[in-house]
Structures are given as structure tokens and as C-alpha cells.
Design a protein around this motif. Structure first.
Motif, PDB file in Angstrom:
ATOM      1  N   ASN A   1      40.668  33.136  61.171  1.00 16.74           N
ATOM      2  CA  ASN A   1      40.121  32.609  59.748  1.00 16.74           C
ATOM      3  C   ASN A   1      39.456  33.591  59.095  1.00 16.74           C
ATOM      4  OD1 ASN A   1      39.441  30.935  57.724  1.00 16.74           O
ATOM      5  ND2 ASN A   1      37.726  30.203  58.439  1.00 16.74           N
ATOM      6  N   VAL A   2      40.370  34.350  58.309  1.00 17.37           N
ATOM      7  CA  VAL A   2      39.828  35.589  57.281  1.00 17.37           C
ATOM      8  C   VAL A   2      39.322  35.079  56.028  1.00 17.37           C
ATOM      9  CG1 VAL A   2      40.515  37.641  56.471  1.00 17.37           C
ATOM     10  CG2 VAL A   2      41.651  36.896  58.510  1.00 17.37           C
ATOM     11  N   PRO A   3      37.936  35.336  55.905  1.00 17.03           N
ATOM     12  CA  PRO A   3      37.558  34.803  54.494  1.00 17.03           C
ATOM     13  C   PRO A   3      37.813  35.947  53.417  1.00 17.03           C
ATOM     14  CG  PRO A   3      35.902  36.041  56.002  1.00 17.03           C
ATOM     15  CD  PRO A   3      37.107  35.684  56.971  1.00 17.03           C
ATOM     16  N   GLU A   4      38.017  35.238  52.240  1.00 19.12           N
ATOM     17  CA  GLU A   4      38.544  36.215  51.354  1.00 19.12           C
ATOM     18  C   GLU A   4      37.691  37.460  50.813  1.00 19.12           C
ATOM     19  OE1 GLU A   4      41.552  36.884  48.565  1.00 19.12           O
ATOM     20  OE2 GLU A   4      41.350  35.442  49.814  1.00 19.12           O
ATOM     21  N   SER A   5      36.296  37.476  51.300  1.00 17.68           N
ATOM     22  CA  SER A   5      35.377  38.601  51.149  1.00 17.68           C
ATOM     23  C   SER A   5      35.822  39.890  51.986  1.00 17.68           C
ATOM     24  CB  SER A   5      33.811  38.231  51.598  1.00 17.68           C
ATOM     25  OG  SER A   5      33.875  37.846  52.873  1.00 17.68           O
ATOM     26  N   CYS A   6      36.672  39.573  53.058  1.00 17.89           N
ATOM     27  CA  CYS A   6      37.345  40.529  53.950  1.00 17.89           C
ATOM     28  C   CYS A   6      38.660  40.840  53.513  1.00 17.89           C
ATOM     29  CB  CYS A   6      37.347  40.080  55.379  1.00 17.89           C
ATOM     30  SG  CYS A   6      35.417  39.518  55.879  1.00 17.89           S
ATOM     31  N   VAL A   7      39.229  40.540  52.464  1.00 16.38           N
ATOM     32  CA  VAL A   7      40.552  40.986  52.029  1.00 16.38           C
ATOM     33  C   VAL A   7      40.205  41.645  50.679  1.00 16.38           C
ATOM     34  CG1 VAL A   7      42.656  40.127  51.513  1.00 16.38           C
ATOM     35  CG2 VAL A   7      41.406  38.837  53.280  1.00 16.38           C
ATOM     36  N   TYR A   8      41.010  42.745  50.730  1.00 19.38           N
ATOM     37  CA  TYR A   8      40.915  43.521  49.394  1.00 19.38           C
ATOM     38  C   TYR A   8      42.178  43.266  48.843  1.00 19.38           C
ATOM     39  CZ  TYR A   8      40.497  47.406  46.062  1.00 19.38           C
ATOM     40  OH  TYR A   8      40.411  48.066  44.860  1.00 19.38           O
ATOM     41  N   ARG A   9      42.739  42.631  47.702  1.00 18.29           N
ATOM     42  CA  ARG A   9      44.042  42.694  47.214  1.00 18.29           C
ATOM     43  C   ARG A   9      44.012  43.676  45.887  1.00 18.29           C
ATOM     44  NH1 ARG A   9      46.234  37.514  48.408  1.00 18.29           N
ATOM     45  NH2 ARG A   9      44.792  36.275  49.409  1.00 18.29           N
ATOM     46  N   LEU A  10      45.004  44.409  46.005  1.00 20.85           N
ATOM     47  CA  LEU A  10      45.339  45.582  45.108  1.00 20.85           C
ATOM     48  C   LEU A  10      45.479  44.821  43.676  1.00 20.85           C
ATOM     49  CD1 LEU A  10      45.690  47.377  47.417  1.00 20.85           C
ATOM     50  CD2 LEU A  10      47.427  48.545  46.080  1.00 20.85           C
ATOM     51  N   SER A  11      46.217  43.751  43.504  1.00 19.68           N
ATOM     52  CA  SER A  11      46.296  42.992  42.240  1.00 19.68           C
ATOM     53  C   SER A  11      45.043  42.605  41.740  1.00 19.68           C
ATOM     54  CB  SER A  11      47.375  41.868  42.602  1.00 19.68           C
ATOM     55  OG  SER A  11      46.617  40.850  43.403  1.00 19.68           O
ATOM     56  N   GLY A  12      44.067  42.154  42.343  1.00 21.31           N
ATOM     57  CA  GLY A  12      42.821  41.699  41.937  1.00 21.31           C
ATOM     58  C   GLY A  12      41.826  42.769  41.494  1.00 21.31           C
ATOM     59  N   HIS A  13      42.264  43.999  41.698  1.00 16.13           N
ATOM     60  CA  HIS A  13      41.406  45.013  41.499  1.00 16.13           C
ATOM     61  C   HIS A  13      41.900  46.257  40.524  1.00 16.13           C
ATOM     62  CE1 HIS A  13      39.412  43.118  45.037  1.00 16.13           C
ATOM     63  NE2 HIS A  13      38.324  43.812  44.603  1.00 16.13           N
ATOM     64  N   GLY A  14      42.791  45.615  39.678  1.00 15.62           N
ATOM     65  CA  GLY A  14      43.587  46.610  38.666  1.00 15.62           C
ATOM     66  C   GLY A  14      44.363  47.379  39.005  1.00 15.62           C
ATOM     67  N   TYR A  15      45.062  47.064  40.153  1.00 14.52           N
ATOM     68  CA  TYR A  15      46.253  47.685  40.668  1.00 14.52           C
ATOM     69  C   TYR A  15      47.410  47.036  40.748  1.00 14.52           C
ATOM     70  CZ  TYR A  15      42.534  51.129  41.688  1.00 14.52           C
ATOM     71  OH  TYR A  15      41.587  51.939  41.762  1.00 14.52           O
ATOM     72  N   ASN A  16      47.868  45.987  39.904  1.00 10.94           N
ATOM     73  CA  ASN A  16      48.768  45.098  39.899  1.00 10.94           C
ATOM     74  C   ASN A  16      50.103  45.587  39.601  1.00 10.94           C
ATOM     75  OD1 ASN A  16      50.045  42.644  40.498  1.00 10.94           O
ATOM     76  ND2 ASN A  16      49.736  41.750  38.497  1.00 10.94           N
ATOM     77  N   ILE A  17      50.720  46.483  40.411  1.00 10.44           N
ATOM     78  CA  ILE A  17      51.831  47.329  39.979  1.00 10.44           C
ATOM     79  C   ILE A  17      53.022  46.627  40.914  1.00 10.44           C
ATOM     80  CG2 ILE A  17      53.067  49.460  40.153  1.00 10.44           C
ATOM     81  CD1 ILE A  17      50.131  50.828  39.734  1.00 10.44           C
ATOM     82  N   GLN A  18      53.987  46.601  40.160  1.00 14.51           N
ATOM     83  CA  GLN A  18      55.206  45.700  40.722  1.00 14.51           C
ATOM     84  C   GLN A  18      55.643  46.538  41.955  1.00 14.51           C
ATOM     85  OE1 GLN A  18      57.014  46.257  36.675  1.00 14.51           O
ATOM     86  NE2 GLN A  18      58.437  44.663  37.221  1.00 14.51           N
ATOM     87  N   GLU A  19      56.387  45.522  42.942  1.00 16.19           N
ATOM     88  CA  GLU A  19      56.961  46.102  44.063  1.00 16.19           C
ATOM     89  C   GLU A  19      58.417  46.084  44.038  1.00 16.19           C
ATOM     90  OE1 GLU A  19      53.216  45.320  46.835  1.00 16.19           O
ATOM     91  OE2 GLU A  19      54.741  43.792  46.906  1.00 16.19           O
ATOM     92  N   ASP A  20      59.045  44.954  44.655  1.00 15.88           N
ATOM     93  CA  ASP A  20      60.648  45.305  45.195  1.00 15.88           C
ATOM     94  C   ASP A  20      61.386  45.176  43.727  1.00 15.88           C
ATOM     95  OD1 ASP A  20      59.949  45.154  47.446  1.00 15.88           O
ATOM     96  OD2 ASP A  20      60.736  43.419  48.284  1.00 15.88           O
ATOM     97  N   GLY A  21      62.723  46.168  43.846  1.00 13.53           N
ATOM     98  CA  GLY A  21      63.619  46.083  42.960  1.00 13.53           C
ATOM     99  C   GLY A  21      64.825  46.674  43.536  1.00 13.53           C
ATOM    100  N   LEU A  22      65.866  46.522  43.081  1.00 12.52           N
ATOM    101  CA  LEU A  22      67.066  46.757  43.628  1.00 12.52           C
ATOM    102  C   LEU A  22      67.613  48.133  43.028  1.00 12.52           C
ATOM    103  CD1 LEU A  22      69.984  43.800  43.652  1.00 12.52           C
ATOM    104  CD2 LEU A  22      68.733  44.978  45.382  1.00 12.52           C
ATOM    105  N   TYR A  23      67.979  49.067  44.034  1.00 11.68           N
ATOM    106  CA  TYR A  23      68.108  50.321  43.575  1.00 11.68           C
ATOM    107  C   TYR A  23      69.248  50.831  44.216  1.00 11.68           C
ATOM    108  CZ  TYR A  23      63.494  50.895  41.585  1.00 11.68           C
ATOM    109  OH  TYR A  23      62.098  50.664  41.205  1.00 11.68           O
TER     110      TYR A  23
END
Length: 317
Positions: A189-211
Motif C-alpha cells: 500500500n504505497v501512499p502518494e507521499s512516497c510517489v514522485y510523478r514527473l507529470s505533477g512536478h512540471g515534467y509532463n512530457i509526452q511519451e509513446d509515439g509511432l516512429y
């Protein structure tokens, strides 16, 4: 009249089959997603199983990477023509002399997280041992950690979940749609305080695309765009019919002998479809956002992973 009818019938029978019913020529494309069979790639499985690629005149083989042959290596050696890359990966490849062309952008958000095993904010664990995939995908996070002078000791492995469960690391890098759910299924049971989400700290940069490689695109542009068009249909259908899409995903999972379960794949598909919605318009837009590309360039330049900026025009032709 009877004699004329017989002659006409005989002439039709003598015609080649192609003259009686013309079928579109099928072009062979080998598609290798960046990871093993799972709901992350549901739209492509749906496009294959429902005949969307075939309707475009394409013959597609979906071949997953393995321990000895990564998706990147398959594309480099021309064993595969199409792959999936995160935007940061594509930027690094282009900046370092391997130009790739984005033919369809599916992700509109970042799903990468860092999860602490020690009950604290993982970005406050300077010098900690952090599990990271041996296969890469972490250019963005590594640049962020370097700029923050966290001095992480990166522990590279194939399975982050095993490292986490065993307590062999202080934290792990994970995807919100994959390892995060696996850890919870394992009873943590991982509390949110132990999770660092890149998208929530100014690093919301797209991921998957077809290349595809630039060389392939220049020689086979029509085929590449057909593949993109059918793939987009596959994702639109998946969003509209998630349970049917999940049935198809599970067939691919079984076929490829992947150790998972339907509940996990259901959670993954929900998260993937959510990450495909633009954060501003909340629509499935299938495009690279220039502001996110600019930020990826800046972060990776500051992190020393690239020596020049990559433009939008380099990635989409």
C-alpha cells in the motif's frame, strides 16, 4: 444467341483471376513495440485483428522485442520498419545522428513515476539506490535527477518490481500504468507521499509515439502513413470498445507467454487511454506538442544528453 453467350462465358473464365477481381497489393511492414505484449499497445493489436491494416493494403507482422534483440536494434538493422518511442528517446536519437520520423503520436502525458521503498519522498533520498530499466526509456528522469544533484546510484535490471519487493533498492523507476499496479497487486500500500510523478512536478512530457527511420520514410512514405492511419483507427476503436480490446490484448499476452492477469491489463488500459488525452483539451489529439518538445530539449540539453536542440520539423515530415 446461345452460341454468343457460350463464347462470352468462355472468355470470362479464361481471364486471369486478377482481371476478374482486383485486390490491392499488400506491402509488408514489421512493427516492433518497445516492450513485451501488454495493453500499452492495445490499439495496434486491435488494428491487426480487426483488419484495419489489411484494409489499407498492408501486411503487418507484430514482433515483440526479446532479451537479445531490442526494438531499437531491430529498427537499426532494418529487421523492423516501425517502432514506438518516447518523445525524449526520439529527441536523443535525432540529436545524436539517428533521425526518426514520428508518424503518429499517441501519448499526450507522462506516466513515469519514482516510488520509494523507504516510506519517504523518493526525491529526498540523495545518493539512494534506485532501480531503473536496463533497456533505457529514462533519458528525461536521468536528466532531472542530475540537475537536482540527487546522485542516485542507478541499479539497472529487467524487473523493477522484484527489486522493490525484495527491498534491494531505496526506490524504483516505474510507469503509472504498469509496475505501479504490479506493486499494489503484490500487497504494498504505497501512499502518494512516497510517489514522485514527473507529470505533477512540471515534467509532463509526452511519451509513446509511432516512429520510422528517416530513410524508410523517404522511400516508403505512403506505406508509413497508411500504417499510421490504421493504427489511429485501432486506438479510436479501443477507446470506444475497451472490453473488446482487452479480449484481444489477452490473446496476445497468452500467445507471447507473458506472466500477467486480466485485472492488471484492465488497469493498464484504463491508464493508457487516460494518458492519451491532451491535458488542456482532454481530447485524443495524436500530435506532438511543441511546448513539450521544447521542454524535453531544454532538460536533456542541461543534463548533457544532447548537444543541440531538435526541431518539430525534424520529427514530423
Amino acid at each position: 444467341m446461345k452460341r454468343f453467350t457460350l463464347i462470352l462465358l468462355a472468355a470470362l473464365v479464361a481471364l486471369p483471376l486478377g482481371a476478374q477481381k482486383t485486390k490491392p497489393k499488400q506491402d509488408m511492414i514489421v512493427f516492433t513495440p518497445q516492450w513485451t505484449a501488454q495493453a500499452q499497445f492495445a490499439g495496434y493489436y486491435v488494428a491487426q485483428e480487426l483488419g484495419f491494416y489489411e484494409e489499407e493494403g498492408l501486411k503487418v507482422s507484430i514482433t515483440h522485442p526479446n532479451a537479445t534483440q531490442s526494438a531499437e536494434n531491430r529498427v537499426r538493422s532494418n529487421l523492423s520498419q516501425v517502432t514506438t518511442l518516447q518523445l525524449a528517446q526520439a529527441v536523443q536519437f535525432a540529436a545524436n545522428g539517428l533521425p526518426m520520423v514520428n508518424i503518429l503520436q499517441t501519448s499526450m502525458n507522462n506516466g513515469m513515476v519514482v516510488i520509494s521503498r523507504r516510506g519517504k519522498n523518493p526525491m529526498q533520498q540523495q545518493g539512494g539506490k534506485v532501480g531503473i530499466w536496463a533497456g533505457g526509456f529514462t533519458q528525461l528522469l536521468e536528466s532531472v535527477a542530475q540537475q537536482a544533484q540527487l546522485n542516485f546510484e542507478w541499479i539497472r535490471a529487467a524487473s523493477m518490481v522484484n527489486l522493490y519487493i525484495a527491498g534491494a533498492v531505496d526506490a524504483i523507476v516505474a510507469m503509472s500504468y504498469n509496475e505501479f499496479f504490479q506493486i499494489r497487486q503484490a500487497g504494498f500500500n504505497v501512499p502518494e507521499s512516497c510517489v514522485y510523478r514527473l507529470s505533477g512536478h512540471g515534467y509532463n512530457i509526452q511519451e509513446d509515439g509511432l516512429y520510422v527511420s528517416l530513410d524508410y520514410y523517404e522511400k516508403h512514405k505512403e506505406q508509413a502513413l497508411k500504417f499510421a492511419r490504421a493504427s489511429r483507427r485501432g486506438w479510436d476503436y479501443t477507446a470506444a470498445h475497451p472490453e473488446e480490446a482487452l479480449d484481444i490484448v489477452m490473446r496476445y499476452v497468452v500467445k507471447n507467454h507473458i506472466a500477467t492477469n486480466r485485472i492488471l491489463q484492465h488497469l493498464m488500459l484504463e491508464e493508457i487511454l487516460s494518458l492519451q488525452l491532451d491535458p488542456d483539451t482532454h481530447e485524443r489529439e495524436y500530435r506532438i506538442r511543441e511546448d513539450m518538445l521544447q521542454q524535453a530539449n531544454e532538460i536533456m540539453m542541461q543534463g548533457g544528453l544532447i548537444q543541440r536542440y531538435v526541431t518539430l520539423e525534424e520529427l514530423i515530415r
